[in-house]
Scaffold this active site. Structure first.
Site, PDB file in Angstrom:
ATOM      1  N   ASN A   1       0.854  -1.190   0.000  1.00 51.06           N
ATOM      2  CA  ASN A   1       0.000   0.000   0.000  1.00 51.06           C
ATOM      3  C   ASN A   1       0.894   1.247   0.000  1.00 51.06           C
ATOM      4  O   ASN A   1       1.535   1.560   1.008  1.00 51.06           O
ATOM      5  CB  ASN A   1      -0.890  -0.055   1.244  1.00 51.06           C
TER       6      ASN A   1
ATOM      7  N   HIS B   1       1.161   5.768   1.762  1.00 52.95           N
ATOM      8  CA  HIS B   1       1.918   6.452   2.809  1.00 52.95           C
ATOM      9  C   HIS B   1       3.054   7.295   2.226  1.00 52.95           C
ATOM     10  O   HIS B   1       3.542   8.203   2.888  1.00 52.95           O
ATOM     11  CB  HIS B   1       2.425   5.434   3.827  1.00 52.95           C
TER      12      HIS B   1
ATOM     13  N   ARG C   1       3.810  18.569   2.688  1.00 50.33           N
ATOM     14  CA  ARG C   1       4.409  19.794   2.152  1.00 50.33           C
ATOM     15  C   ARG C   1       3.651  20.349   0.951  1.00 50.33           C
ATOM     16  O   ARG C   1       3.991  21.395   0.437  1.00 50.33           O
ATOM     17  CB  ARG C   1       5.848  19.508   1.718  1.00 50.33           C
TER      18      ARG C   1
ATOM     19  N   HIS D   1      -5.348   3.759  -1.798  1.00 51.55           N
ATOM     20  CA  HIS D   1      -6.647   4.128  -1.222  1.00 51.55           C
ATOM     21  C   HIS D   1      -6.941   5.576  -1.608  1.00 51.55           C
ATOM     22  O   HIS D   1      -6.297   6.492  -1.106  1.00 51.55           O
ATOM     23  CB  HIS D   1      -6.560   3.969   0.307  1.00 51.55           C
TER      24      HIS D   1
ATOM     25  N   ARG E   1      -9.006   8.318  -0.969  1.00 56.43           N
ATOM     26  CA  ARG E   1      -9.997   8.733   0.046  1.00 56.43           C
ATOM     27  C   ARG E   1     -10.834   9.881  -0.484  1.00 56.43           C
ATOM     28  O   ARG E   1     -10.364  10.685  -1.298  1.00 56.43           O
ATOM     29  CB  ARG E   1      -9.284   9.154   1.335  1.00 56.43           C
TER      30      ARG E   1
ATOM     31  N   ARG F   1      -6.730  12.949   1.151  1.00 59.93           N
ATOM     32  CA  ARG F   1      -5.673  13.387   2.075  1.00 59.93           C
ATOM     33  C   ARG F   1      -4.288  12.860   1.699  1.00 59.93           C
ATOM     34  O   ARG F   1      -3.285  13.366   2.151  1.00 59.93           O
ATOM     35  CB  ARG F   1      -6.027  13.045   3.511  1.00 59.93           C
ATOM     36  N   HIS F   2      -4.246  11.791   0.913  1.00 65.13           N
ATOM     37  CA  HIS F   2      -2.902  11.376   0.447  1.00 65.13           C
ATOM     38  C   HIS F   2      -2.896  11.194  -1.074  1.00 65.13           C
ATOM     39  O   HIS F   2      -2.502  12.097  -1.790  1.00 65.13           O
ATOM     40  CB  HIS F   2      -2.354  10.163   1.201  1.00 65.13           C
TER      41      HIS F   2
ATOM     42  N   GLU G   1      -8.569   0.900  -3.311  1.00 61.85           N
ATOM     43  CA  GLU G   1      -9.520   0.913  -2.201  1.00 61.85           C
ATOM     44  C   GLU G   1     -10.311   2.214  -2.244  1.00 61.85           C
ATOM     45  O   GLU G   1      -9.714   3.284  -2.437  1.00 61.85           O
ATOM     46  CB  GLU G   1      -8.781   0.856  -0.859  1.00 61.85           C
TER      47      GLU G   1
ATOM     48  N   THR H   1      -7.167   6.415  10.184  1.00 59.38           N
ATOM     49  CA  THR H   1      -7.080   5.355   9.187  1.00 59.38           C
ATOM     50  C   THR H   1      -8.357   4.528   9.268  1.00 59.38           C
ATOM     51  O   THR H   1      -9.199   4.785  10.116  1.00 59.38           O
ATOM     52  CB  THR H   1      -5.810   4.489   9.412  1.00 59.38           C
ATOM     53  N   THR H   2      -8.510   3.553   8.376  1.00 61.14           N
ATOM     54  CA  THR H   2      -9.758   2.780   8.338  1.00 61.14           C
ATOM     55  C   THR H   2      -9.865   1.924   9.600  1.00 61.14           C
ATOM     56  O   THR H   2      -9.109   0.975   9.773  1.00 61.14           O
ATOM     57  CB  THR H   2      -9.761   1.887   7.074  1.00 61.14           C
TER      58      THR H   2
ATOM     59  N   GLU I   1     -11.541  -9.058   2.312  1.00 58.80           N
ATOM     60  CA  GLU I   1     -10.284  -8.762   3.003  1.00 58.80           C
ATOM     61  C   GLU I   1     -10.627  -8.585   4.477  1.00 58.80           C
ATOM     62  O   GLU I   1     -11.442  -7.720   4.835  1.00 58.80           O
ATOM     63  CB  GLU I   1      -9.633  -7.485   2.448  1.00 58.80           C
TER      64      GLU I   1
ATOM     65  N   HIS J   1      -4.316  -4.475   7.582  1.00 64.42           N
ATOM     66  CA  HIS J   1      -4.461  -3.373   8.534  1.00 64.42           C
ATOM     67  C   HIS J   1      -3.669  -3.651   9.805  1.00 64.42           C
ATOM     68  O   HIS J   1      -3.922  -4.606  10.519  1.00 64.42           O
ATOM     69  CB  HIS J   1      -5.916  -3.058   8.920  1.00 64.42           C
TER      70      HIS J   1
ATOM     71  N   GLN K   1       1.628   0.910   6.136  1.00 67.05           N
ATOM     72  CA  GLN K   1       2.334   1.740   7.112  1.00 67.05           C
ATOM     73  C   GLN K   1       3.701   1.171   7.522  1.00 67.05           C
ATOM     74  O   GLN K   1       4.705   1.873   7.485  1.00 67.05           O
ATOM     75  CB  GLN K   1       1.438   1.913   8.351  1.00 67.05           C
TER      76      GLN K   1
HETATM   77  N1  PXP Z   1      -6.089  -2.952   3.535  1.00 66.03           N
HETATM   78  C1  PXP Z   1      -7.049  -2.004   3.571  1.00 66.03           C
HETATM   79  C2  PXP Z   1      -8.386  -2.314   2.961  1.00 66.03           C
HETATM   80  C3  PXP Z   1      -6.798  -0.720   4.117  1.00 66.03           C
HETATM   81  O1  PXP Z   1      -7.765   0.209   4.129  1.00 66.03           O
HETATM   82  C4  PXP Z   1      -5.506  -0.451   4.621  1.00 66.03           C
HETATM   83  C5  PXP Z   1      -5.202   0.906   5.170  1.00 66.03           C
HETATM   84  O2  PXP Z   1      -5.326   1.848   4.161  1.00 66.03           O
HETATM   85  C6  PXP Z   1      -4.538  -1.467   4.547  1.00 66.03           C
HETATM   86  C7  PXP Z   1      -4.864  -2.712   4.015  1.00 66.03           C
HETATM   87  C8  PXP Z   1      -3.120  -1.253   4.993  1.00 66.03           C
HETATM   88  O3  PXP Z   1      -3.069  -0.995   6.377  1.00 66.03           O
HETATM   89  P1  PXP Z   1      -1.687  -0.560   7.027  1.00 66.03           P
HETATM   90  O4  PXP Z   1      -1.292   0.744   6.441  1.00 66.03           O
HETATM   91  O5  PXP Z   1      -2.026  -0.484   8.497  1.00 66.03           O
HETATM   92  O6  PXP Z   1      -0.691  -1.631   6.723  1.00 66.03           O
END
Ligand code: PXP
Length: 260
Positions: free
Chosen positions: A6, A9, A17, A42, A44, A48-49, A69, A99-100, A150, A213, A236
């Site tokens: 993912n 981040h 910035r 993702h 959103r 935000r990112h 996502e 976060t979710t 998931e 997650h 993350q």
């Molecule tokens: N899977 C889904 C569906 C998510 O929403 C997220 C967070 O955006 C993740 C995985 C990844 O989570 P993490 O950043 O905590 O590894």
């Protein structure tokens, strides 16, 4: 075990910035080189990112399948249909959350989910539902025609952190943090047993099972060992480690942790 990285981040750092560096697009080649199986992003509603232009560029240029996502909002589904990623994972979204924080309330959202899934399938996009590990959510996902579920692993990750990590970094109440160690261990095993039983059940029903997650280099192995979970989406912890080791090494390290 397949790994979806993912890369949102990276955009979090850039958006701090509001400039053009670091660019998540630069991660695509490195993810592929390091052996990632999928790019996860993702988009959103509050942007935000990842921004729309990131999603567009990533989906058109990635040599790996892209798992987008997004929330069940019709405007987001329209964007997803026009971008045509390999898969869309529908997630719950609250603007104020960091976060979710949990899975979709599937049974309370049947008609909105149904509409979204029909539209995505019409555009030949496979669908995953981000759910809490419950039988009710699995049954509803199957009935809705999703190809994937998931499992939200946040509860497992939180109990793990209460037991083994820096307590200040968990989202748990003081009451929970004061639980005796044997109770926490019992809770950890309950979370793992639940994920093990339900992933087998989902597999038997013909659903493909992913999880994600809060997974990190310490807690991921027990999840990776669950037989019917075939993919993990992790953001993350990989991007955090990459600040110090570089992205390629951070992905390679994670791949070692999740080897079956
Ligand atoms: N899977 C889904 C569906 C998510 O929403 C997220 C967070 O955006 C993740 C995985 C990844 O989570 P993490 O950043 O905590 O590894």
């Amino acid at each position: 075990m397949k790994l979806g990285v993912n890369i949102d981040h990276i955009a979090v750092l850039r958006e701090a910035r509001k400039i053009n560096d670091p660019n998540p697009l630069d991660a695509l080649g490195i993810c592929k080189l390091a052996g990632a199986d999928q790019i996860t992003i993702h988009l959103r509603e509050d942007r935000r990112h990842i921004q729309d232009s990131d999603a567009k560029n990533i989906i058109s240029l990635s040599q790996l399948p892209v798992n987008l996502e997004c929330a069940i909002e019709p405007s987001m589904i329209d964007i997803a249909c026009s971008l045509k990623p390999h898969r869309v994972t529908l997630v719950p979204e609250k603007r104020e959350e960091v976060t979710t924080e949990g899975g979709l309330a599937v049974t309370g959202e049947i008609s909105r989910l149904q509409n979204a899934i029909i539209k995505l399938h019409d555009h030949e996009i496979e669908v995953s539902l981000f759910i809490d590990p419950t039988l009710e959510a699995i049954n509803a996902s199957k009935e809705l025609g999703a190809e994937w579920i998931e499992f939200h692993t946040g509860s497992y990750a939180n109990v793990y952190a209460m037991l083994y990590a820096n307590l200040s970094s968990t989202h748990c109440s003081i009451k929970e943090l004061e639980l005796p160690r044997d109770i926490l261990l019992q809770k950890l095993h309950q979370e793992l047993d639940k994920l093990t039983i339900l992933s087998k059940k989902a597999h038997e029903m013909g659903l493909k099972v992913a999880a994600g997650h809060g997974l990190n280099y310490q807690n991921v192995q027990a999840i990776a060992n669950i037989p019917y979970i075939e993919e993990l989406n992790i953001g993350q912890s990989i991007i955090a480690r990459s600040v110090f080791t570089g992205l390629e090494k951070a992905i390679l390290d994670m791949k070692k942790c999740i080897e079956k």
